[in-house]
Motif scaffolding. Structure first.
Motif, short mmCIF file in Angstrom:
data_model
loop_
_atom_site.label_atom_id
_atom_site.label_comp_id
_atom_site.label_asym_id
_atom_site.label_seq_id
_atom_site.Cartn_x
_atom_site.Cartn_y
_atom_site.Cartn_z
N PHE A 382 0.83 -1.21 0.00
CA PHE A 382 0.00 0.00 0.00
C PHE A 382 0.86 1.25 0.00
O PHE A 382 0.62 2.20 -0.75
N ILE A 383 1.91 1.27 0.84
CA ILE A 383 2.78 2.45 0.92
C ILE A 383 3.50 2.67 -0.40
O ILE A 383 3.56 3.80 -0.91
N TRP A 384 4.01 1.61 -1.00
CA TRP A 384 4.72 1.74 -2.27
C TRP A 384 3.78 2.21 -3.37
O TRP A 384 4.13 3.08 -4.18
N SER A 385 2.59 1.63 -3.42
CA SER A 385 1.63 2.02 -4.44
C SER A 385 1.12 3.44 -4.23
O SER A 385 0.88 4.17 -5.20
N LYS A 386 0.96 3.84 -2.98
CA LYS A 386 0.43 5.17 -2.67
C LYS A 386 1.35 6.26 -3.22
O LYS A 386 0.89 7.30 -3.69
N PHE A 387 2.64 6.02 -3.15
CA PHE A 387 3.60 7.01 -3.64
C PHE A 387 4.11 6.69 -5.04
O PHE A 387 5.13 7.21 -5.48
N GLY A 388 3.36 5.82 -5.74
CA GLY A 388 3.68 5.52 -7.13
C GLY A 388 4.96 4.75 -7.32
O GLY A 388 5.58 4.82 -8.38
N LEU A 389 5.37 3.97 -6.32
CA LEU A 389 6.64 3.25 -6.41
C LEU A 389 6.45 1.76 -6.69
O LEU A 389 7.43 1.04 -6.81
N GLY A 390 5.19 1.31 -6.77
CA GLY A 390 4.95 -0.10 -6.98
C GLY A 390 3.77 -0.34 -7.89
O GLY A 390 3.16 0.59 -8.41
N PRO A 391 3.38 -1.59 -8.07
CA PRO A 391 2.25 -1.91 -8.96
C PRO A 391 0.94 -1.38 -8.41
O PRO A 391 0.68 -1.45 -7.21
N THR A 392 0.12 -0.85 -9.29
CA THR A 392 -1.15 -0.28 -8.85
C THR A 392 -2.30 -1.27 -9.02
O THR A 392 -3.41 -0.97 -8.60
N ARG A 393 -2.07 -2.41 -9.62
CA ARG A 393 -3.13 -3.40 -9.79
C ARG A 393 -3.20 -4.41 -8.67
O ARG A 393 -4.07 -5.26 -8.66
N ASP A 394 -2.29 -4.35 -7.74
CA ASP A 394 -2.30 -5.31 -6.64
C ASP A 394 -3.62 -5.19 -5.88
O ASP A 394 -4.01 -4.10 -5.46
N PHE A 395 -4.29 -6.30 -5.70
CA PHE A 395 -5.64 -6.28 -5.12
C PHE A 395 -5.63 -5.75 -3.69
O PHE A 395 -6.44 -4.89 -3.33
N ASP A 396 -4.71 -6.25 -2.86
CA ASP A 396 -4.68 -5.84 -1.46
C ASP A 396 -4.36 -4.36 -1.32
O ASP A 396 -4.98 -3.64 -0.54
N ALA A 397 -3.36 -3.89 -2.09
CA ALA A 397 -3.00 -2.47 -2.02
C ALA A 397 -4.14 -1.60 -2.53
O ALA A 397 -4.42 -0.53 -1.97
N SER A 398 -4.83 -2.06 -3.56
CA SER A 398 -5.92 -1.26 -4.13
C SER A 398 -7.10 -1.14 -3.18
O SER A 398 -7.80 -0.12 -3.18
N LEU A 399 -7.35 -2.18 -2.37
CA LEU A 399 -8.42 -2.09 -1.38
C LEU A 399 -8.21 -0.91 -0.45
O LEU A 399 -9.16 -0.22 -0.07
N TYR A 400 -6.95 -0.66 -0.08
CA TYR A 400 -6.65 0.49 0.78
C TYR A 400 -6.65 1.79 0.00
O TYR A 400 -7.20 2.80 0.44
N LEU A 401 -6.02 1.77 -1.17
CA LEU A 401 -5.88 3.01 -1.95
C LEU A 401 -7.23 3.59 -2.35
O LEU A 401 -7.36 4.81 -2.49
N CYS A 402 -8.22 2.74 -2.54
CA CYS A 402 -9.52 3.21 -2.99
C CYS A 402 -10.42 3.68 -1.87
O CYS A 402 -11.50 4.21 -2.12
N GLU A 403 -10.00 3.49 -0.63
CA GLU A 403 -10.79 3.97 0.51
C GLU A 403 -10.40 5.41 0.83
O GLU A 403 -9.22 5.75 0.90
N GLU A 404 -11.41 6.23 1.04
CA GLU A 404 -11.17 7.64 1.33
C GLU A 404 -10.32 7.83 2.58
O GLU A 404 -9.52 8.76 2.68
N ALA A 405 -10.49 6.94 3.55
CA ALA A 405 -9.76 7.06 4.81
C ALA A 405 -8.26 6.93 4.62
O ALA A 405 -7.48 7.42 5.45
N PHE A 406 -7.83 6.28 3.54
CA PHE A 406 -6.40 6.10 3.30
C PHE A 406 -5.87 7.06 2.23
O PHE A 406 -4.75 6.90 1.76
N GLY A 407 -6.68 8.04 1.87
CA GLY A 407 -6.24 9.06 0.93
C GLY A 407 -5.60 10.23 1.65
O GLY A 407 -5.34 10.20 2.85
#
Length: 742
Positions: A382-407
């Motif tokens: 999630f941390i890597w994807s949030k800052f554009g450093l990792g894959p954005t299609r990862d299901f687990d990371a996307s569950l967090y990234l798509c929640e407003e609370a983690f924006g």
């Protein structure tokens, strides 16, 4: 701990590098009139006793006021005292219901020993798996609370659910008292504590969400974190005697231990705190003894939790432990770090920090490899994807990234904080004292490691005329604390609750302490002790009067607004499950709903919201395929492999509109499966059209290929429940085939 002895008496040992903390210990404290330590330091004058008693009384009063306030809001919002027990339990949404179910389970156990045994060997939370809940989850608070309820003579006049929620609300009182003490210790005036408490209550929307997320781990742990910060603030005060230092060390250990025991994300909060301590150490704001003590408290607390959680490998593999080991090892091996001129020391610090980081990641990598640890990998994704450093299609990371609370922190948060007059003094205090810290850091790094007595006295004399020469270590810690956690809050909205509470204490200290007023009046060329004393007492009183006239009508209106719990579809579902399905039936569905099913019905689950386990995350993604483009045969095989007897489909997920395209759960599944997403919009070129319809939609058409594998047993406007048909055996039929349908 033995190294604390050198702080006894008049001043620091000549063996330690002279820091701002040590210089400050030689200075007279001009703002101690109302300080909470006066009586402890032997001042038994009637003025000291009266003012200290008043200060403590106000802190307790504000804490109780906050507790009553959130409890009243909770009652008014749900009409909690008049709804059915199933409705009360449904109000524990998502993971809150899962945690509360273990409190309920312990109370329903025939004995305490049996209840503990069932938690240690649990086979109801995850089907076809026996897990140790005390190891996997931070639920010791539910265990202790259930023990207290069983042992205390309160069963006749207090229901278990009220004992639980009142305990959590009481922790809010502890939180307010801790913030009060921090502001009081920093400023020397209990008016600062009162202002911090008032700000915390008035900014409830941004400082806590306890009234509607009672069981969340943060509501248990953050009060202990606030107590720990207050204890650290007191420990870093240079006037403490050896006995007081020992008491503070034990208080820091106990509060750090309680904080770590009650929240699974403790390691990340303590990592940030360890980085703060490291920064203060590098810039010479605290002594080597203090640094070592604070690190050892963190390590001992985490290891104590590790033992209580049956050697939970996630703790040993935490970054904070790796970081502390790396810092202590390299500092032991690298001598002469704090010698030389400014440029030399900066270069040494840069190289030192690089070595610490390299060793930290090396230790952490080797530890995780040795332990085969994958429990927290989704957080780093999630941390890597949030800052554009990792894959954005990862299901687990996307569950967090798509929640407003983690924006990112929304700007309306700052607007609300400004409306309560909190933001402006906070920013002013932060800017001025960060400038002071920067100047103090340059001065510390420029000073040679072995100064003479004359040089020390010169700095002290300058310190009486300029606050830029000396920075108190307790002030330095709190400034770095609010700065670091403020950056975390801006990057992730859910973390704002760690920042905003401490923000109240810092802003109150800025208005009621001497440092900020001294800086301002020095610039205006009208600096005098009388004027400073007048401002630091009159301004908070005027501000609290303004807050009263602005917010009291709103508070009365809020407290008079009455609502009622209303979720008939979920109540109907839980009632049907309890009455029409076998006790040991296994249910598959969304994490959030299954937590409620576990609490309200006690049925077995295939997955749940506590996401800190690699196999559970894989299970959840498999169960969620019911909302993807998959064939009925695939879904049937998945559910059979997990032992599911019933599948619950939710229209709110199948036809989701809450999230934007690309963030709906069905979109995340399509991306993970390589399928084109529904609806108008662009798709990545490597995505292909699915060969099967979406399962949650197609199954409602009652086609033959679906009917042969699934039987609809319940439905209403929100939920559809299907029985998963088992493969027939020659001798007996599956019990699930004989269960009733609606």
């Amino acid at each position: 701990m033995a190294a604390l002895r050198q702080r006894k008496g008049k001043g620091p040992s000549n063996k330690d590098h002279p820091t701002g903390a040590e210089f400050q210990s030689q200075q007279p404290n001009c703002c101690n009139k109302h300080h909470p330590e006066r009586v402890l330091q032997g001042d038994w004058s009637w003025k000291a006793i009266i003012w200290t008693s008043v200060g403590w009384s106000v802190s307790v009063g504000l804490g109780l006021l906050c507790c009553i306030y959130v409890a009243t809001l909770h009652e008014n919002d749900l009409w909690f005292s008049n709804i059915k027990e199933v409705q009360r339990e449904i109000s524990f949404r998502t993971e809150c219901g899962l945690y509360y179910s273990y409190y309920k389970q312990m109370l329903q156990a025939p004995s305490i020993q049996q209840g503990l045994s069932d938690l240690i060997n649990d086979n109801l939370t995850e089907s076809r798996r026996t897990i140790n809940l005390l190891q996997r989850m931070n639920i010791y608070q539910e265990v202790f609370l259930s023990l207290f309820y069983r042992l205390l003579p309160i069963q006749t006049y207090l229901e278990p659910i009220y004992f639980y929620i009142y305990t959590v609300f009481s922790l809010q009182a502890v939180y307010v008292i801790a913030l009060y003490l921090t502001a009081w210790l920093l400023s020397g005036s209990w008016l600062a504590g009162a202002l911090a408490g008032v700000w915390y209550i008035l900014n409830r929307i941004d400082t806590t969400r306890v009234e509607f997320t009672i069981s969340l781990r943060e509501n248990w742990s953050l009060p202990f974190l606030a107590l720990q910060v207050a204890a650290i603030t007191c420990y870093l005060r240079p006037q403490l005697s050896i006995l007081q230092q020992k008491v503070m060390v034990w208080l820091m250990y106990v509060t750090t231990f309680c904080f770590s025991l009650t929240w699974q994300f403790n390691q990340f909060i303590l990592l940030i705190q360890a980085l703060i301590i490291y920064t203060l150490d590098c810039l010479d704001f605290i002594t080597t003894t203090q640094v070592t003590t604070l690190y050892l408290i963190q390590v001992s607390s985490l290891l104590s939790v590790w033992l209580l959680q049956f050697c939970n490998s996630m703790i040993l593999g935490s970054l904070v432990l790796s970081f502390i080991v790396a810092v202590l090892f390299i500092r032991h091996c690298q001598t002469g770090l704090k010698t030389g001129n400014l440029l030399t020391r900066l270069i040494k610090l840069l190289l030192h920090s690089i070595m610490v980081l390299l060793l930290t990641f090396t230790i952490n990598y080797l530890t995780k490899k040795a332990l085969r640890l994958q429990s927290d990998e989704h957080i780093f994704k999630f941390i890597w994807s949030k800052f554009g450093l990792g894959p954005t299609r990862d299901f687990d990371a996307s569950l967090y990234l798509c929640e407003e609370a983690f924006g990112l922190l929304p700007l309306d948060t700052l607007e609300r904080l400004a409306a309560s007059f909190l933001l402006y003094p906070y920013i002013l205090t932060l800017l001025l004292l960060c400038g002071t810290l920067a100047a103090g850091a340059v001065k510390n790094l420029s000073r040679r490691s072995s100064g003479s007595a004359e040089e020390k006295n010169e700095v002290v004399e300058l310190g009486e005329h300029s606050v830029l020469t000396v920075v108190r270590p307790d002030v330095a810690y709190n400034m770095m604390h609010t700065l670091f956690f403020g950056l975390v809050a801006f990057s992730t909205m859910r973390m704002k609750y760690i920042w905003t509470g401490h923000m109240c204490a810092v802003a109150a200290y800025g208005l009621c302490g001497t440092e900020v007023w001294t800086l301002i009046l020095t610039v205006l060329r009208c600096n005098s002790k009388t004027l400073i004393r007048l401002l630091r007492y009159s301004v908070p009183l005027v501000l609290m009067a303004c807050l009263y006239y602005k917010f009291w009508p709103k508070l009365k209106e809020e407290l008079s607004e009455l609502r009622e719990f209303y979720d008939p579809d979920t109540v109907e579902l839980m009632t049907w499950i309890s009455s029409k399905t076998p006790q040991h039936a296994v249910f598959a569905g969304s994490m959030q709903l299954l937590a409620g099913i576990k609490l309200c019905t006690g049925r077995v689950l295939t997955n749940h919201p506590h996401y800190e386990d690699k196999e559970l995350r894989d299970r959840t993604k498999q169960v969620y395929q019911v909302y993807a483009h998959r064939s009925p045969q695939d879904i049937h095989e998945i559910l059979l492999s997990l032992g599911a007897d019933y599948l619950v489909l939710e229209n709110s997920i199948c036809y989701e509109r809450r999230h934007r395209r690309g963030c709906r759960l069905r979109d995340l599944l399509d991306l993970d499966n390589g399928h084109i997403m529904d609806g108008p919009g662009d798709n990545d070129p490597d995505l292909v059209a699915a060969s099967h319809p979406r399962f949650c939609e197609a199954i409602k058409m009652d086609l033959a290929e679906y009917i042969s594998l699934f039987t609809r047993t319940f439905e209403n406007k929100t939920f559809h429940v299907y029985r998963v048909k088992k493969k027939r055996r020659k001798s007996t039929k599956s019990w699930s085939e004989s269960s009733g349908t609606q």
